[in-house]
Design a protein around this motif. Structure first.
Motif, PDB file in Angstrom:
ATOM      1  N   UNK A   1      22.739 -74.224  29.866  1.00 43.56           N
ATOM      2  CA  UNK A   1      21.603 -73.608  30.580  1.00 43.56           C
ATOM      3  C   UNK A   1      20.439 -73.548  29.593  1.00 43.56           C
ATOM      4  N   UNK A   2      19.702 -74.648  29.536  1.00 41.58           N
ATOM      5  CA  UNK A   2      18.669 -74.767  28.501  1.00 41.58           C
ATOM      6  C   UNK A   2      17.293 -74.329  29.023  1.00 41.58           C
ATOM      7  N   UNK A   3      16.269 -74.587  28.227  1.00 41.55           N
ATOM      8  CA  UNK A   3      14.906 -74.164  28.602  1.00 41.55           C
ATOM      9  C   UNK A   3      14.460 -74.816  29.919  1.00 41.55           C
ATOM     10  N   UNK A   4      14.829 -76.091  30.104  1.00 37.85           N
ATOM     11  CA  UNK A   4      14.432 -76.782  31.339  1.00 37.85           C
ATOM     12  C   UNK A   4      15.100 -76.132  32.544  1.00 37.85           C
ATOM     13  N   UNK A   5      16.366 -75.743  32.374  1.00 37.63           N
ATOM     14  CA  UNK A   5      17.097 -75.108  33.484  1.00 37.63           C
ATOM     15  C   UNK A   5      16.445 -73.772  33.847  1.00 37.63           C
ATOM     16  N   UNK A   6      16.023 -73.030  32.825  1.00 41.13           N
ATOM     17  CA  UNK A   6      15.357 -71.740  33.082  1.00 41.13           C
ATOM     18  C   UNK A   6      14.069 -71.988  33.858  1.00 41.13           C
ATOM     19  N   UNK A   7      13.298 -72.982  33.389  1.00 41.88           N
ATOM     20  CA  UNK A   7      12.004 -73.245  34.026  1.00 41.88           C
ATOM     21  C   UNK A   7      12.172 -73.754  35.452  1.00 41.88           C
ATOM     22  N   UNK A   8      13.163 -74.642  35.657  1.00 37.61           N
ATOM     23  CA  UNK A   8      13.398 -75.137  37.030  1.00 37.61           C
ATOM     24  C   UNK A   8      13.734 -73.996  37.970  1.00 37.61           C
ATOM     25  N   UNK A   9      14.566 -73.091  37.471  1.00 39.54           N
ATOM     26  CA  UNK A   9      14.947 -71.937  38.295  1.00 39.54           C
ATOM     27  C   UNK A   9      13.710 -71.119  38.674  1.00 39.54           C
ATOM     28  N   UNK A  10      12.869 -70.858  37.671  1.00 40.29           N
ATOM     29  CA  UNK A  10      11.664 -70.054  37.940  1.00 40.29           C
ATOM     30  C   UNK A  10      10.681 -70.801  38.834  1.00 40.29           C
ATOM     31  N   UNK A  11      10.540 -72.107  38.601  1.00 37.84           N
ATOM     32  CA  UNK A  11       9.625 -72.896  39.435  1.00 37.84           C
ATOM     33  C   UNK A  11      10.077 -72.847  40.894  1.00 37.84           C
ATOM     34  N   UNK A  12      11.399 -72.942  41.098  1.00 39.45           N
ATOM     35  CA  UNK A  12      11.918 -72.886  42.482  1.00 39.45           C
ATOM     36  C   UNK A  12      11.572 -71.558  43.152  1.00 39.45           C
TER      37      UNK A  12
END
Ligand SMILES: Cc1cc2nc3c(=O)[nH]c(=O)nc-3n(C[C@H](O)[C@H](O)[C@H](O)COP(=O)(O)OP(=O)(O)OC[C@H]3O[C@@H](n4cnc5c(N)ncnc54)[C@H](O)[C@@H]3O)c2cc1C
Length: 409
Positions: free
Chosen positions: A78-89
């Motif tokens: 669960x990396x930085x991109x995963x965090x950002x994708x979650x928030x973007x969604x």
């Protein structure tokens, strides 16, 4: 499907609860404060530096070797991109600054938008959220935790995830008491220790409050003439009680360590060249520009407000020209820009740190699941672990990644 109890509704606990509920577990989230994510809301000065740009590998490099080794599996999952994708969604727009720090789009209450997104995620996943719920004890013995105590009553569960954070900013709910309970249950822990905190000085300069020393290096030595212990490139800002700013925060842990060991001394180098090189440059300037005021030369390297008081302390006249500068005066001038003495620190306050170092010993935790070794149903995540990264979004990323691992049941 297990009955999961998550204690702590901050960065790590929110992600752990959301993840466990998304996997179909029945999750109850207990948060001491009246609302979720209180520390998240004040992070990054209320703007919330969510994470840092770059590859997982470069993120890990920001941590000490042992912490990086521990964080690797959870960060990769669960990396930085995963965090950002979650928030973007969830509709949170983000942007990356030149220095790699990632923030939600600049709007009033932008940190609040991050908390709102996580709150929406946990509620939509069906997490049973209880705020104003401060757990007061843990019940059980290795290898099983039987339950928790809340409002004097026992709370049962099958899996327990402790995400109660560190011990700084206690007013945000993080008092650090859970670490003591875990120690009482035989879990190896490292005591809380101040980190990323302003450094109070034995001889503060309240008149200089707000003035910054820029583009140089804060140095920690074992006494005024002692050996170099540590150093950090970056700015320092004077406060009423001492110093703050990026370099002070980053050097605070080492400073407190050295202070406790008996000898800590701080100085700031505005010019990073060796004193002999700067001395030669002043000599050259004396020849080329004999009528230049020593004060004018100093002002090129130090804030204007400091020039007059520093010259006075060094016993030099404000009107002194370089041509009239004696050798001892030249040495004093050079010392001000290569090793401006800030002096001995006072105890660095644990409560004012952006993180607390110390926490559950990483050797006692499975880095893939955050399960405590020797325990069947107890997991820990976030700042409660002995993980402390530098300023820059690393600490929240560590909380999100370890929270995700803990909730992956
Ligand atoms: C001023 C400040 C600015 C910061 N800025 C940044 C930043 O911009 N970027 C960054 O990466 N990091 C930042 N940090 C660090 C970051 O906020 C923390 O490392 C991170 O929030 C830790 O997450 P956590 O979930 O482990 O703990 P927390 O977010 O602190 O959450 C723990 C929660 O557990 C609750 N709790 C504690 N004990 C109990 C109990 N007994 N019963 C029930 N609930 C309990 C607390 O009330 C709290 O809400 C900052 C920290 C501070 C103090």
């Amino acid at each position: 499907m297990a009955k999961v109890i998550v204690v702590g509704g901050g960065a790590a606990g929110l992600v752990a609860a959301w993840r466990a509920a998304s996997l179909g577990h029945q999750v109850r989230l207990l948060e001491a404060n009246g609302r979720l994510g209180v520390k998240l809301r004040i992070s990054g000065g209320g703007k919330c530096n969510i994470t840092h740009d770059g590859s997982p590998r470069s993120l890990l490099e920001a941590f000490s070797k042992s912490q990086a080794r521990f964080l690797r599996p959870s960060l990769l999952a669960f990396d930085n991109q995963a965090v950002l994708e979650l928030l973007h969604r969830e509709g949170v727009e983000t942007y990356s600054r030149d220095n790699g720090r990632i923030f939600p789009a600049d709007r009033p209450g932008s940190a609040g938008a991050v908390v709102a997104a996580f709150e929406m995620l946990v509620r939509r996943a069906g997490v049973d959220v209880h705020t104003g719920a401060r757990v007061t004890a843990l019940r059980g013995q290795s290898p099983r935790l039987d339950g928790l105590v809340l409002d004097g009553a026992p709370i049962a569960g099958e899996v327990f995830i402790l995400a109660t954070g560190g011990a700084s900013y206690p007013e945000t709910g993080t008092r650090g008491e859970v670490l003591g309970w875990l120690r009482g249950l035989g879990v190896p822990v490292r005591p809380w220790f101040p980190a990323l905190a302003p450094i109070p000085l034995q001889r503060p300069r309240p008149a200089w409050e707000g003035v910054s020393l820029r583009d140089g290096e804060l140095r920690l030595t074992a006494g005024p003439e002692g050996r170099r212990l540590s150093a950090f490139r970056g700015d320092v800002v004077f406060t009423k009680a001492g110093i703050s700013g990026p370099a002070a925060l980053e050097l605070s842990q080492a400073t407190e360590q050295a202070r406790r060991e008996g000898a800590a001394w701080l100085s700031y180098a505005s010019i990073l060249q060796p004193a002999e090189t700067v001395d030669a440059a002043v000599l050259e300037e004396q020849r080329a520009n004999p009528r230049l005021l020593a004060a004018t030369w100093l002002q090129r390297h130090l804030p204007e407000r400091l020039v007059a008081p520093l010259l006075q302390e060094a016993g030099l006249e404000r009107t002194l020209m370089l041509k009239d500068l004696p050798k001892a005066g030249r040495k004093a001038l050079v010392a001000l820009v290569t090793a401006l003495p800030l002096g001995e620190p006072q105890p660095v306050p644990l409560a004012r740190g952006e993180v607390a170092a110390g926490g559950v010993d990483l050797a006692a935790v499975d880095p893939r699941t955050m399960a405590l070794r020797g325990w069947e149903n107890l997991r820990v995540c976030g700042e409660l672990l002995d993980v402390d990264g530098p300023v820059g979004g690393y600490n929240l990323q560590a909380a999100f990644s370890t929270g995700f691992a803990a909730g992956s049941i």
